[in-house]
Design a protein around this motif. Structure first.
Motif, short mmCIF file in Angstrom:
data_model
loop_
_atom_site.label_atom_id
_atom_site.label_comp_id
_atom_site.label_asym_id
_atom_site.label_seq_id
_atom_site.Cartn_x
_atom_site.Cartn_y
_atom_site.Cartn_z
N LEU A 60 -46.01 -5.81 16.23
CA LEU A 60 -45.51 -6.05 14.30
C LEU A 60 -45.39 -7.31 14.54
O LEU A 60 -44.46 -7.60 14.59
CB LEU A 60 -44.61 -4.85 14.52
CG LEU A 60 -44.96 -4.89 12.72
CD1 LEU A 60 -45.46 -4.62 12.09
CD2 LEU A 60 -43.18 -4.18 12.31
N GLY A 61 -46.14 -8.08 13.89
CA GLY A 61 -45.86 -10.04 13.49
C GLY A 61 -45.58 -10.42 14.65
O GLY A 61 -46.28 -10.09 15.68
N PRO A 66 -44.11 -3.52 19.86
CA PRO A 66 -45.56 -2.52 19.53
C PRO A 66 -45.43 -2.01 18.68
O PRO A 66 -44.35 -1.44 18.32
CB PRO A 66 -45.36 -2.35 20.93
CG PRO A 66 -44.59 -1.86 21.53
CD PRO A 66 -42.90 -3.27 20.69
N LEU A 67 -46.85 -1.96 17.63
CA LEU A 67 -47.23 -0.97 16.94
C LEU A 67 -46.57 0.92 17.26
O LEU A 67 -46.60 1.88 16.52
CB LEU A 67 -48.22 -0.66 16.86
CG LEU A 67 -48.49 -2.38 15.03
CD1 LEU A 67 -50.14 -2.04 14.51
CD2 LEU A 67 -47.76 -1.86 14.06
N ARG A 68 -46.82 1.14 19.01
CA ARG A 68 -46.83 2.38 19.16
C ARG A 68 -45.36 2.45 18.96
O ARG A 68 -44.79 4.31 18.64
CB ARG A 68 -46.80 2.14 21.08
CG ARG A 68 -45.88 3.01 21.59
CD ARG A 68 -46.15 2.25 22.59
NE ARG A 68 -47.67 2.75 23.68
CZ ARG A 68 -48.56 1.32 24.18
NH1 ARG A 68 -47.97 0.92 23.67
NH2 ARG A 68 -49.10 1.91 24.16
N ALA A 69 -44.45 2.17 19.04
CA ALA A 69 -43.15 2.18 18.50
C ALA A 69 -42.76 2.29 17.06
O ALA A 69 -41.92 3.21 16.82
CB ALA A 69 -41.89 1.29 18.38
N VAL A 70 -43.69 1.87 16.00
CA VAL A 70 -43.17 1.72 14.95
C VAL A 70 -44.43 3.31 14.87
O VAL A 70 -43.89 4.75 13.64
CB VAL A 70 -44.11 0.61 13.74
CG1 VAL A 70 -43.75 0.89 12.48
CG2 VAL A 70 -43.53 -0.43 14.42
N HIS A 71 -45.63 3.58 15.34
CA HIS A 71 -46.11 4.85 14.97
C HIS A 71 -44.78 5.85 15.53
O HIS A 71 -45.34 6.97 14.25
CB HIS A 71 -47.43 4.85 15.86
CG HIS A 71 -47.87 6.08 15.76
ND1 HIS A 71 -48.48 6.99 17.02
CD2 HIS A 71 -49.04 6.28 14.42
CE1 HIS A 71 -49.30 7.92 15.35
NE2 HIS A 71 -49.79 7.64 14.59
N ALA A 72 -44.68 5.69 16.19
CA ALA A 72 -43.77 7.18 16.76
C ALA A 72 -42.21 7.39 15.38
O ALA A 72 -42.35 8.30 15.50
CB ALA A 72 -42.99 6.43 18.24
N ALA A 73 -41.64 5.99 15.41
CA ALA A 73 -40.79 6.48 14.29
C ALA A 73 -41.87 6.70 12.85
O ALA A 73 -41.12 8.38 12.50
CB ALA A 73 -40.22 5.19 14.09
N GLN A 74 -42.51 6.52 12.28
CA GLN A 74 -43.64 6.97 11.85
C GLN A 74 -43.71 8.70 11.57
O GLN A 74 -43.43 9.75 10.62
CB GLN A 74 -44.46 6.25 10.74
CG GLN A 74 -45.67 6.94 9.90
CD GLN A 74 -44.73 7.35 8.58
OE1 GLN A 74 -43.95 6.73 8.02
NE2 GLN A 74 -45.48 8.06 7.69
N SER A 75 -44.48 9.23 12.99
CA SER A 75 -44.91 10.46 12.95
C SER A 75 -43.17 11.24 13.38
O SER A 75 -43.41 12.42 13.14
CB SER A 75 -45.28 10.05 14.33
OG SER A 75 -46.43 9.88 14.68
N LEU A 76 -42.63 11.06 13.64
CA LEU A 76 -41.02 11.57 14.09
C LEU A 76 -40.59 11.97 12.45
O LEU A 76 -38.68 12.22 12.24
CB LEU A 76 -40.06 11.08 14.89
CG LEU A 76 -40.74 11.39 15.93
CD1 LEU A 76 -40.01 10.99 17.21
CD2 LEU A 76 -40.83 12.51 16.67
N GLY A 77 -41.13 11.29 11.39
CA GLY A 77 -39.62 11.05 9.80
C GLY A 77 -38.73 10.08 9.71
O GLY A 77 -37.99 10.32 9.28
N PHE A 78 -39.32 8.94 10.54
CA PHE A 78 -37.94 8.30 10.88
C PHE A 78 -38.25 7.34 10.00
O PHE A 78 -37.31 6.18 8.68
CB PHE A 78 -37.33 7.71 12.01
CG PHE A 78 -37.12 8.06 13.33
CD1 PHE A 78 -36.99 9.89 13.22
CD2 PHE A 78 -37.15 8.22 14.44
CE1 PHE A 78 -36.37 10.20 13.62
CE2 PHE A 78 -36.48 8.24 15.39
CZ PHE A 78 -36.29 10.49 15.24
#
Length: 122
Positions: A60-61, A66-78
């Motif tokens: 991410l910039g 990694p975008l993988r971590a941001v995706h996980a946070a988004q998917s879990l409602g964080f």
């Protein structure tokens, strides 16, 4: 291997939650577009996994997260919206670990995001 319990320091440069959600949405849209563009005979699990690894491993910039971590946070409602006075997401580092911390939970990745993904709800 678990992330460290202490010694975390804040890393500058993490975009606001809205921009993090936009980055995930753009990555999901790219995955779908690339998947749909595959010829019928090439729409295999292996090819979809390759595309996913390529997209979700991107940092991410300049943060190294990694975008993988941001995706996980988004998917879990964080990454859900918070009141204006609530603290926003923060990026922390300790040793070879990065941690995306939000008021709703944390996601930690080891190394360059190729190792373990740990999720901690609040």
């Amino acid at each position: 291997m678990l992330p460290p319990r202490g010694g975390w320091r804040e890393v500058p440069g993490l975009p606001a939650a809205g921009r993090l959600r936009a980055a995930v949405a753009a990555a999901v849209a790219e995955f779908r577009a690339r998947d749909e563009a595959l010829p019928a005979g090439h729409r295999t699990r292996a090819e979809r996994d390759r595309i996913g690894r390529e997209i979700w491993s991107r940092p991410l910039g300049d943060t190294g997260l990694p975008l993988r971590a941001v995706h996980a946070a988004q998917s879990l409602g964080f990454l859900r919206p918070t009141p204006d006075d609530a603290p926003g997401p923060a990026l922390l580092a300790a040793g070879g670990w990065l941690r995306l911390r939000t008021p709703f939970g944390s996601v930690a990745v080891r190394g360059a995001g190729l190792g373990t993904l740990n999720v901690t709800p609040v």
